[in-house]
Design a protein around this motif. Structure first.
Motif, mmCIF file in Angstrom:
data_model
loop_
_atom_site.group_PDB
_atom_site.id
_atom_site.type_symbol
_atom_site.label_atom_id
_atom_site.label_comp_id
_atom_site.label_asym_id
_atom_site.label_seq_id
_atom_site.Cartn_x
_atom_site.Cartn_y
_atom_site.Cartn_z
ATOM 1 N N CYS A 184 0.938 -1.050 0.010
ATOM 2 C CA CYS A 184 -0.134 -0.173 -0.218
ATOM 3 C C CYS A 184 0.896 1.206 -0.141
ATOM 4 N N LEU A 185 0.630 1.887 -1.141
ATOM 5 C CA LEU A 185 1.447 3.235 -1.078
ATOM 6 C C LEU A 185 0.796 4.381 -0.378
ATOM 7 N N VAL A 186 1.281 5.294 0.401
ATOM 8 C CA VAL A 186 0.853 6.120 1.319
ATOM 9 C C VAL A 186 1.147 7.569 0.676
ATOM 10 N N GLU A 187 0.238 8.412 0.439
ATOM 11 C CA GLU A 187 0.635 9.842 -0.192
ATOM 12 C C GLU A 187 0.108 10.743 0.549
ATOM 13 N N LEU A 188 0.550 11.916 0.824
ATOM 14 C CA LEU A 188 0.008 13.077 1.476
ATOM 15 C C LEU A 188 -0.538 14.089 0.529
ATOM 16 N N VAL A 189 -1.727 14.593 0.578
ATOM 17 C CA VAL A 189 -2.130 15.593 -0.610
ATOM 18 C C VAL A 189 -2.502 16.972 0.389
ATOM 19 N N PHE A 190 -1.660 18.027 -0.152
ATOM 20 C CA PHE A 190 -1.993 19.263 0.589
ATOM 21 C C PHE A 190 -2.668 20.061 -0.430
ATOM 22 N N THR A 191 -3.912 20.375 -0.157
ATOM 23 C CA THR A 191 -5.003 21.290 -0.821
ATOM 24 C C THR A 191 -5.058 22.764 -0.403
ATOM 25 N N ASP A 192 -4.873 23.571 -1.546
ATOM 26 C CA ASP A 192 -5.243 25.039 -0.994
ATOM 27 C C ASP A 192 -6.678 25.192 -0.649
ATOM 28 N N PRO A 193 -6.690 25.850 0.461
ATOM 29 C CA PRO A 193 -8.320 26.077 0.724
ATOM 30 C C PRO A 193 -8.939 27.342 -0.027
ATOM 31 N N GLN A 194 -8.283 28.266 -0.734
ATOM 32 C CA GLN A 194 -8.921 29.018 -1.520
ATOM 33 C C GLN A 194 -8.964 28.574 -2.933
ATOM 34 N N ASP A 195 -8.278 27.561 -3.267
ATOM 35 C CA ASP A 195 -8.491 27.081 -4.744
ATOM 36 C C ASP A 195 -8.277 25.638 -4.617
ATOM 37 N N PRO A 196 -9.192 24.851 -4.494
ATOM 38 C CA PRO A 196 -9.288 23.420 -4.279
ATOM 39 C C PRO A 196 -8.674 22.673 -5.430
ATOM 40 N N LEU A 197 -8.462 23.227 -6.570
ATOM 41 C CA LEU A 197 -7.639 22.496 -7.802
ATOM 42 C C LEU A 197 -6.288 22.729 -7.635
ATOM 43 N N HIS A 198 -5.864 23.469 -6.545
ATOM 44 C CA HIS A 198 -4.435 23.795 -6.696
ATOM 45 C C HIS A 198 -4.040 22.952 -5.336
ATOM 46 N N PHE A 199 -3.074 21.895 -5.631
ATOM 47 C CA PHE A 199 -2.719 20.688 -4.623
ATOM 48 C C PHE A 199 -1.280 20.267 -4.923
ATOM 49 N N LEU A 200 -0.765 19.749 -3.998
ATOM 50 C CA LEU A 200 0.564 19.433 -3.816
ATOM 51 C C LEU A 200 0.509 17.656 -3.419
ATOM 52 N N VAL A 201 0.985 16.784 -4.062
ATOM 53 C CA VAL A 201 1.082 15.456 -3.753
ATOM 54 C C VAL A 201 2.349 14.860 -3.389
ATOM 55 N N ARG A 202 2.502 14.327 -2.239
ATOM 56 C CA ARG A 202 3.838 13.957 -1.705
ATOM 57 C C ARG A 202 3.860 12.462 -1.405
ATOM 58 N N VAL A 203 4.823 11.577 -1.977
ATOM 59 C CA VAL A 203 4.696 9.965 -1.667
ATOM 60 C C VAL A 203 5.456 10.100 -0.326
ATOM 61 N N ILE A 204 4.894 9.317 0.666
ATOM 62 C CA ILE A 204 5.631 9.163 1.765
ATOM 63 C C ILE A 204 6.382 7.846 1.903
ATOM 64 N N ASP A 205 5.632 6.571 1.900
ATOM 65 C CA ASP A 205 6.402 5.545 1.942
ATOM 66 C C ASP A 205 5.153 4.110 1.454
#
Length: 92
Positions: free
Chosen positions: A30-51
């Motif tokens: 199972c791949l774990v990713e963290l998704v950081f979403t901008d509250p002002q623009d929900p289509l602006h996000f950053l995905v980081r693979v953890i482990d």
């Protein structure tokens, strides 16, 4: 007096970002990713693979711990709306 412009940094919005997790099965793990979403623009996000983890329950447990530690507020008072999960619109 007006507000100063945002700093010349592409990631200035991360301090207020909504942090969510995504656990995806991948080659028997199972791949774990963290998704950081901008509250002002929900289509602006950053995905980081953890482990990757050997079981889904362990992956979800570790993802929850990481989300609470990285989030600006561990209680996460912002509403978890459908717009904050806009990253699920397209899985490309």
């Amino acid at each position: 007096m007006s507000m100063p412009p945002p700093p010349n940094d592409d990631y200035y919005w991360l301090k207020d970002a909504i942090v969510s997790t995504r656990v995806t099965p991948l080659d028997g793990r199972c791949l774990v990713e963290l998704v950081f979403t901008d509250p002002q623009d929900p289509l602006h996000f950053l995905v980081r693979v953890i482990d990757t983890y050997c079981s889904r329950t362990k992956a979800e447990h570790c993802a929850d711990i990481m989300r609470r530690q990285i989030g600006a507020d561990p209680r996460d008072p912002r509403p978890n709306t459908e717009l904050s999960h806009a990253h699920n619109l397209c899985r490309n």
